[in-house]
Scaffold this motif. Sequence first.
Motif, mmCIF file in Angstrom:
data_model
loop_
_atom_site.group_PDB
_atom_site.id
_atom_site.type_symbol
_atom_site.label_atom_id
_atom_site.label_comp_id
_atom_site.label_asym_id
_atom_site.label_seq_id
_atom_site.Cartn_x
_atom_site.Cartn_y
_atom_site.Cartn_z
ATOM 1 N N UNK B 83 -3.541 3.249 -2.192
ATOM 2 C CA UNK B 83 -2.099 3.340 -2.096
ATOM 3 C C UNK B 83 -1.637 2.811 -0.747
ATOM 4 N N UNK B 84 -2.472 3.007 0.230
ATOM 5 C CA UNK B 84 -2.061 2.571 1.548
ATOM 6 C C UNK B 84 -2.205 1.071 1.711
ATOM 7 N N UNK B 86 -1.649 -1.333 -0.339
ATOM 8 C CA UNK B 86 -0.758 -2.230 -1.061
ATOM 9 C C UNK B 86 0.430 -2.646 -0.249
ATOM 10 N N UNK B 87 0.205 -2.881 0.988
ATOM 11 C CA UNK B 87 1.330 -3.068 1.917
ATOM 12 C C UNK B 87 2.142 -4.298 1.617
ATOM 13 N N UNK B 88 3.398 -4.144 1.590
ATOM 14 C CA UNK B 88 4.273 -5.289 1.411
ATOM 15 C C UNK B 88 5.155 -5.473 2.623
ATOM 16 N N UNK B 89 5.223 -4.530 3.449
ATOM 17 C CA UNK B 89 6.211 -4.590 4.517
ATOM 18 C C UNK B 89 5.572 -5.017 5.834
ATOM 19 N N UNK B 91 2.260 -4.645 7.607
ATOM 20 C CA UNK B 91 1.447 -4.062 8.654
ATOM 21 C C UNK B 91 0.036 -4.077 8.128
ATOM 22 N N UNK B 93 -2.077 -1.896 7.703
ATOM 23 C CA UNK B 93 -2.479 -0.499 7.642
ATOM 24 C C UNK B 93 -3.668 -0.233 6.743
#
Lengths: 1307, 184
Positions: B83-84, B86-89, B91, B93
């Motif tokens: 879940x972490x 799947x970054x789209x914004x 970073x 992370x």
Amino acid sequence: MRSAVSVILSGTAPEQNMSYPDYSQTPLDHQSLLVVVRHIGRQLRTKQFNRAFERISRINQLKVFDSQNQARHIWIRYLRGYPQENNDWGDFQTHRKALGLITVGQCNSQDEFNELCRIHESLKVGYAFTLYDSRCILFGLNQDGTLYEESHSSDISPCVDPADDGFHKKNESNSGSPRDSAVSSTAMPDSLQSCSNSGGSSAPSSIGGIINIPKKSTSSDSLQNYLETPNEDTFDSVSEDSSSRSESVSATIQYARMEQEAGLAGGQVNADRQSVDKQSTEPKSLVAPTNFKARTLFYPTMEHSQTLETDIEEFIASLFWILESKRMDKLGLRKADRHLLLNSLCAPFEKKDFVGLDLESKNNKRRADGRLKKQLGDLSLQAGLLSEAISHYHSAADILKSVNDWLWLAGALEGMCSASVACLYPQLRRSPTLQRNSSLQGSELTKYKVAAIGTTNSLPPGLDPEQIGGYKPMIKNCLTPAEILEKYREAVTHYGKYRQAGIIETEASIKAALVLIEQRQTLHAADFLQNAVFISLQLTEDEKMQRFNALSELYTKVGFHRKAAFFKRVAAMRCVSPHNPHPNWALCHSLLLQLLEGYKLSLNPNEISTYNFYGWPRLQMQVMQELVGTAKRKGNNALATRHMTFLVHAMLPHMSRDERREFAQQLEALSKDAEGLPVPLAIDNGLIVPPVHLQHTPSVKVFKLVPPTPHLKPEKVEDKKLEEASPFVYTPFSAHRDRGAKDVTKAEFSWVEGELCEVNVILENPLPIELKVSSMCLITEGVKFHVNSNVISIPAESNMFPATLTGKPLEPGTLRILGYSTYTLGVKSNIRLKNMKNMLFPHIDVEIVPALPSLDVSTSKPKSEFFSSFSDSVVTSASISLLMGETQECTVTLTNTGKVPIEHLEMKMDSRLDKQILDIFKWSEDNIMSQLPIQPGASASFTVYIYGVGDFIGQPDNSNTVDNSSVSSLPVSNAPSVDGPSSLPSRLGAISDRLRPKRTESSASNRSSVKSGGGSSVLSFPVRSPKVSMASNVKNYEAVLNLKYSGGPGFKTGHFRRCGVAFNVEVSPTLYITKWDTLPGESPAQFYLVLDLWNATDHEMEVQYAKNKQILVEKAESCRIPVPVDRCPMTNVEKGKEEQACCEHIVTNVDLKWVLPECSGKATMQGIRLTPPMVQLVTVSPIHWEITINGESVKPEEIRFDAGEMISVNVWLRNHLKEALEDLSLSLDCFQDYQNGRCNYKLDSRFAVIGNDSVLIPEICPGSSFQHALSMIFFVPGLYKVDFKCNRKSSEDCVWKFNPPLDIQIN
Amino acid sequence: MAVCVCVIGKDNGPIYMRSRSRADELSQTVEHNLSQMAFRGVTANTELQYNFIVSSALDIIEERALVGSSASGYKGNPSLHPSASGGAVGSIDGQQLATRELYLGALTAREEYKVYGYMTNTKIKFVIVIEETSIPLRENDIRTMFRKLHSAFCDLMSNPFYLPGSSINSKRFDAVVTSIMSGQ
């Protein structure tokens, strides 16, 4: 549709954007029905309106049973205002439609009533397309519409201008207990009924299905035709502004809401409007209202409005039924046609772009289908059908994805998320609703709350977001928490493709962030927020400010306090940015105040500790500077000064040198306009800014109370009982305990009433400029204290600047010193001891004793340059130089310099010498007492006689001066052995050995050595100049005349003072008796004391030793003198004390008077020791001899006889004693003295004794005598001596001789 | 190109701050980057600007460090990580790793700046602000910078006259920072 379409679509029509985002939205608001509550009329006060609003908004959930008799949970969101632009997006997301309108007002007369009705109608126009229903709540009227006071006025007063109304809305109140029960199913038909009634003519049409197309067009026409539309618009915007302005301070920005009422046609509005007009012109129809009866709720007062809740519930229910009917309509539409697409399934900005498109194409049809599904989802969600909504959304998303309709796809995804969130996190709703929620879904909620208790916002390790939410897929297709995050990302990405959808995107981001905060995935939440920051929106400065403020709040929720503070500051800067035509300094200031926490700043200086500095000083300083600036611009000079003071106070350690100077100067400049006072300041928004005290400029490094000087120190007559409590003389335990238990804040000394008291401080000036403290004084409580203020100027950057704070206690009692106050840089500061970092105590208590006199002492003798400090209360000293045996006088004058008379005086001479002091000093106690009391200013005097004591007996040995000097001063107290006639006092080796190492030490330490000497009266004295040959004999005596005095009020309470006069007596040697012996005197009644005198002075000395007998002794020479002394009668002398008695006899009878050119004195024989033979000589023997030779009594001279001549001797022995002498034997010895120390006793052939040469005497009674006669014949000429002895048989040693022996010359 | 290097102490107060202040860059970046952030009032003060950036980044460092440490102690449930990741914004992370890594990655991405963080085991944080230029810096370069900084900091701590937690005033450390900022 291709994505290109969206690009084209997004290119234009900015006016169709929503005005600004609603930052307070939550995902759950998708579920709610939007109701606008407005305040109308001036009669109702704002406070009352707020109460009414509160009551209304408590009814935010309603349980309704639908036609299948299934429970539906309806949620309602109340807003006080809602911009129409946002309302226009209601087709895209139905929860944006304002469905209901409630107006609240008060009327007291007919014309007011008319006016309120008119306003109500005009408000409705704004939401004409979306409004389902409306209510007008009026206070001041009875249920039947009559005035509460029963006075219906029928006259028509001029209508108030609506715009005016908008500006001056006043409210009245409603009160009542919240009622949260669901409307029962039986009530439902009624509500429906009333709904249809209230709708009036519109009710049938609202239920009708195919109404949209004509209605839309007409309504828009009617809107444009509507006369007062412009007015309404201004009205709205103005009210928005005012409300937002007032509320932004508290950071809860409320926005207006939309209402959707498709069922209410524009024609209806017109009709209503006409009816209102009619009513206003025809008052009678109002008395029996027709139109308003249905939709107006009358309450006499707030207190008499118990039915308010029920009425509102009824209203909500009506909204629900209309909504439900619309949902059923949409559900009935299998296929969406182009009209539908155009009219109700497009976002505001899309409308233009549909022109000329082939709406009948397959693609577009699918698109319309998808959009219809999406809208159905929205409606289902609102109608309380979660699972249905989700499935609608899913199918909508599938369709829309295939036709690339990104905007609506995003909408569908967001809806999906909202529905899931509503299912997973019902607790997301705002706090007032929590109670209701818990009753519904208590188990999950409590579970969640337990999990949420934690220090961090992040997930605890090992915990899944799913677990936290109490994840139970109660509904099919419900998204998992992880999916929610993903869908939101997707939605936001899609929204991002449309510039016009910026606000939607922003809101979606915020909603996503809220959900993520709930899931405690703060980093993702922060990502969404960051995304929201970068969405470019066209906003006014004010709106931007609100945006940043809202972001800041959200960041606070995330737990990113620094970021929150950052945005808060940006928002604040927005208020006053140069682009802002109306800079709002006050708002800026209050926003800045809110961000302080984020930068770990607190305006309360007590919460800042320089040791524990926490934060970012550079930023803190910047913020403080900005606070100063805004406060100044705001016009609040006092506040600016306060902030500046805080800046200087708290940030000082972090400032550079230049900054210190600069800020200090700024502070000085600011404080010229408004000086800094140590009082809390209240700001407009109710915040209290605590006072700031400049503790570091100057900072006090040492704060010490000065005890009074020892001679002025008041003392109290102590009870000895306390010490006797313990059986131990000394125990370390109790001593320690006492010290620990002692009140540490209590000063160990007292101050005296009416006298100047001092506190010493050492100041540090950290500023690179000279610091002028124009007033610095003590802060005290307790007794009255007159404080003197000081003006101090501390040089730049000096760190050890001493100063003294003074004051005068005006009454006795306990004075508590709390701190000090300064006035510097235009700021008055009160600094408490408890806030000072290097002070251990929060305060210091000093006892103030009643007034006491003070004494000034002077003597007639010169002051000594040196006196030992074994008494610290010595005020003056006298130095006296004496010769041994000399006596001098010293006049001591006492002057009372105090304000009260001296009534009591005790004098005592203290010294380390125990006994000798008494010999040295003498004064008359009575003389002094007779002079009491000494009035203030008066003086008294008395004389002290000083005698130069010394041991005349002794031998100064030149070869070993130092050693012998001390020895000579040793009184040989009990030395048993006296060897030989030259009876020098033998020195006590042990003592002198003990003394020897101490000799060179200072006199102060000698005291202890004296004590260690085991109480012997050994005197040790400092030998100051051993180089002088005779210096060993110069003795110094130190003594302090202690005066204990008191008087006035202090005397009554047992206080006294002491002072001392130090006497320094230097005794020089004059005369020494180095050797002595006794010789038989010229008569038996006398003996000679032969003395070797040694003149220790530098002058020729005349010694008078007997009557008319004197001798001159050259300096440093000795001579021998015989002093005739009467024998010591041994009467009344105990046995064994003969020697002592003899010594005393000699001391009293021998009077040596020495005369020097300038002075004279007496030498005493004190300390003389005698050997037993000497004692014999000194004492008068118990037997009185009487001897006659040839009948003539003997004289102490030679008696001549011829050889062979018979000499008859008669001896009488008389007993002097009071007791009888027994068993004596009398014998005669004849011998020849060769004068060379040898005697010849063997004279057997030279003489013969006729008679007994020895005889036993059994007893001689007291007073009687014994006679013995014999004759002697000497055969050979020569000089003979005859010794008569009488000794006791029992004791051989006790021999009495006839002295001197008979001298007989035989020719 | 690194434009700002900051060392932050255990208690989140800065103990070292160095930023490049070239006037031309300054006006440009501020105009550009913060035009939407209402910074015109204080545009002149870049140093302050960097202060704000770094201080805001601290929030994320704290969170990162927390997640990092929790991930190290907890290796079981993988569901958090997908879940972490799947970054789209924007970073990085994804990789909160099994072992606690000192390098914290990019903290915030702005148009003009990227902020990178690094936290030692003693909770000393290093923050480097990188100016976006035409030549993008590789991840490895950033790591190298931090390693350099860390070793310089270790050297500094070895100085018996340095009081840990006090502000850094060392020529050697300065020199290292200068070399980092000049990109060598």
